[in-house]
Design an enzyme around this catalytic site. Structure first.
Site, PDB file in Angstrom:
ATOM      1  CG  ASP A  78      48.953  36.073  47.073  1.00 20.31           C
ATOM      2  OD1 ASP A  78      48.041  36.641  46.451  1.00 20.31           O
ATOM      3  OD2 ASP A  78      49.340  34.907  46.813  1.00 20.31           O
ATOM      4  CD  GLU A  82      43.974  36.905  47.344  1.00 17.60           C
ATOM      5  OE1 GLU A  82      43.000  36.419  46.738  1.00 17.60           O
ATOM      6  OE2 GLU A  82      44.927  36.210  47.740  1.00 17.60           O
TER       7      GLU A  82
END
Length: 641
Positions: free
Chosen positions: A305, A356
């Site tokens: 992330d 991401e």
């Protein structure tokens, strides 16, 4: 050199990738005594005590410090399996705080944060066939359709508590298999104190949240997924961590896990603290966490992330930082991610690493040796933003903004992309995917089916957030179950059936994934028909006869006698039409088989005509074609080049 000293030295140099086997609580035989050893890294603490159920949380168990490396340890026979414990840390300036065990493999149920003395038993795995298949095959050349799941809110019990993995094994897995998804991706499952963070504010990097069940139950879940040909991916957050005083934050009273510079340490955007990724001990800690999830739970992939936050100094709000040359690169984060991917690829080359990441300034996918970060895939957030903006637009204006749909074809091979329609796009006032669509309810469902065809036929792997498969109208609520009651409505049921059909269609058609990351996978037919707002292109497999013709109509006008160019003489049949009655449309019969005409269309020598439904999409496939007839124009153009 003793094994203990080598473990500490490797940790200090950033090379102990199994540091949880040394730190934390471990059942041992010490001489002739059986008990537990506890170790914690707190180099600048004045004193540390082990406190827990086993000593009434008092100071009767002071820990001893190994001065050279700042590791505190104690052996005790008083602790037993299942006891809760913390460390009482007297920090560098004398402040005393109860702190978590950073290496604990289990915690009590949130919002409480005591660690649990737990030994995860060795599991005899039954997924050898799945593991061997993954090692033999290339995931770049396989279908990849990811079902993104928030474990707390997929389904809940009558009292509102979420299903644990024991129940998800019997409900989620059959559903995902029936719907035709290849992988489940879970939003973070590691321990976090606040459910509203969705798991992105972590405290326990080695602990499955007890909220979801036990480690053994999650192992059973993953194994059952593999036995049903479903992969499991987990989200992981190595960039920043929970700011809570009783967790990792300023553990010994100094910037221990975080950056020394308070501006770089503080993450204003998310109200958290950034890991100092230049510290070798932090590198050992985080890489150990990633490998722990891969090896303990047989995870098939990790989605890292917020990569942008790790590789740029100016990503956050607030004061802007610069590197020594005046740039915005965070080299500590850059090199850490290269190291992370290199270690995982060396030990588990079959594991899928996903980033991401929201910029275009850094090469994310590709080998570390080539200068990239070493990820296998990157979320294509540019595609997602442009696409959703286009579909939300009144159809009258779409012809003036056709570039929003076609621009991604200009850069689609710059990285290995995953096309995400994720949780971030259906929350915080952004509306659900269905609710984003322009027009009345019928048009919204028509366009949602159109969108999913565009998703599935555009080069790149696929991700869809839970509930979107049937067109849930309400925004996602992280503290409630999905709106399964929607499926009492015929339109939602038809939408769910369409998604299922499309997923299975995608898996069967090699042209949609076999050459996914090669420019040979696609040939544009017409990307300039903004006046009619129709996009057409060809997706190709390795074999010459293996191709599909995709036609997407983004206007509310049915296109009669619509002409597209085709590469070979013969007949073409419709294999998917979004406006069939079974999917929620009005068509009873599909288009008739199309016969080619020997008339040029752009670079093609042949053309066919068909009908393209309003706000609909169709996919055609060659039925009987002659691939031996050469394409004169292509030969001529090759000579010119």
């Amino acid at each position: 050199m003793s094994n203990e000293k080598s473990q500490i030295e490797l940790f200090q140099t950033g090379e102990n990738f199994y540091s949880q086997r040394y730190f934390g609580s471990h059942q041992v035989i010490h001489g002739e005594q059986e008990g537990y050893t506890f170790r914690v890294w707190a180099p600048n603490a004045q004193e540390v005590w082990l406190v827990g159920d086993f000593n009434n949380w008092d100071r009767s168990l002071p820990m001893e410090k190994e001065e050279q490396f700042g590791v505190w340890k104690i052996f005790t026979q008083r602790a037993k399996e299942g006891d809760f414990y913390k460390y009482l840390v007297k920090q560098i300036e004398g402040r005393e705080l109860y702190k978590i065990d950073p290496f604990a493999v289990s915690f009590e149920k949130r919002p409480n944060v005591a660690a649990m003395v737990q030994t995860i038993p060795e599991k005899k795995w039954r997924d050898d066939d799945w593991q061997n298949q993954n090692k033999r095959s290339n995931h770049f050349k396989r279908p990849l359709t990811i079902y993104e799941v928030h474990a707390s809110s997929w389904q809940c019990e009558a009292d509102g508590t979420p299903y644990t993995f024991k129940k998800l094994k019997d409900t989620l897995i059959p559903y995902v298999k029936k719907m035709g998804f290849s992988h489940i991706e879970f939003m973070p499952l590691m321990e976090h104190p606040l459910g509203e963070s969705w798991g992105y504010q972590l405290i326990g990097y080695f602990a499955l949240s007890l909220y979801y069940g036990t480690a053994a139950e999650f192992q059973e879940f993953v194994e059952t997924c593999h036995l049903n040909d479903i992969g499991v991916i987990v989200d992981w957050v190595p960039g920043h961590f929970c700011i809570n005083d009783d967790a990792l934050a300023y553990y010994d009273g100094t910037p221990q896990f975080e950056y020394t510079d308070p501006i770089q340490a503080k993450n204003i955007r998310w109200g958290s603290l950034n890991f100092d990724l230049s510290k070798p001990q932090v590198q050992s800690f985080l890489i150990s966490s990633a490998l722990y999830w891969i090896e303990t739970f047989h995870i098939d992939g990790i989605r890292v992330d917020a990569v942008s936050n790790m590789i740029y100094l100016d990503y956050d709000e607030g004061p802007v930082l610069f590197d020594q040359e005046g740039g915005n690169r965070n080299w500590a984060g850059f090199y850490f991610l290269q190291k992370l991917n290199a270690v995982i690829k060396r030990t588990h080359p079959e594991v899928i690493m996903i980033a991401e990441e929201s910029s275009s300034e850094t090469k994310i996918t590709g080998t570390v040796e080539s200068g990239a970060l070493g990820f296998d895939y990157k979320w294509n957030l540019g595609w997602m933003n442009d696409t959703l903006r286009f579909y939300a637009m009144d159809a009258v204006f779409r012809k003036y903004n056709f570039h929003l749909l076609t621009f991604s074809f200009m850069y689609m091979m710059n990285e290995n992309y995953i096309l995400p329609l994720s949780h971030d796009e259906v929350v915080h006032g952004k509306r659900s995917l269905l609710h984003k669509m322009w027009g009345d309810r019928y048009k919204q469902f028509s366009q949602l089916r159109n969108l999913y065809v565009y998703l599935m036929t555009h080069p790149g792997k696929k991700l869809l957030f839970m509930g979107s498969e049937w067109g849930q109208f309400l925004e996602w609520k992280s503290n409630e179950s999905l709106e399964w009651i929607d499926l009492d409505d015929e339109m939602n049921r038809s939408m769910q059936y369409f998604t299922k059909t499309l997923n299975h269609f995608y898996k069967m058609e090699k042209a949609l994934w076999e050459l996914d990351h090669s420019s040979e996978t696609i040939e544009m037919i017409d990307a300039d028909n903004n006046e009619e707002t129709v996009l057409s292109f060809i997706r190709k497999g390795k074999e010459k006869k293996d191709f599909l013709i995709i036609i997407l109509n983004f206007s509310p006008i049915e296109r009669q006698n619509f002409t597209v160019g085709v590469p070979f003489q013969g007949t073409y049949e419709e294999v998917l039409n979004t406006e069939m009655k079974e999917f929620g449309g009005t068509w009873i019969e599909p288009n008739q088989i199309s016969q080619t005409r020997k008339e040029p269309f752009k670079q093609f020598d042949y053309q066919i005509q068909t009908i393209v439904p309003a706000l609909g999409a169709i996919i055609l496939k060659p039925k009987v074609i002659n691939t031996r007839i050469k394409r004169i124009k292509n030969q001529f153009s090759e000579k010119i080049r």
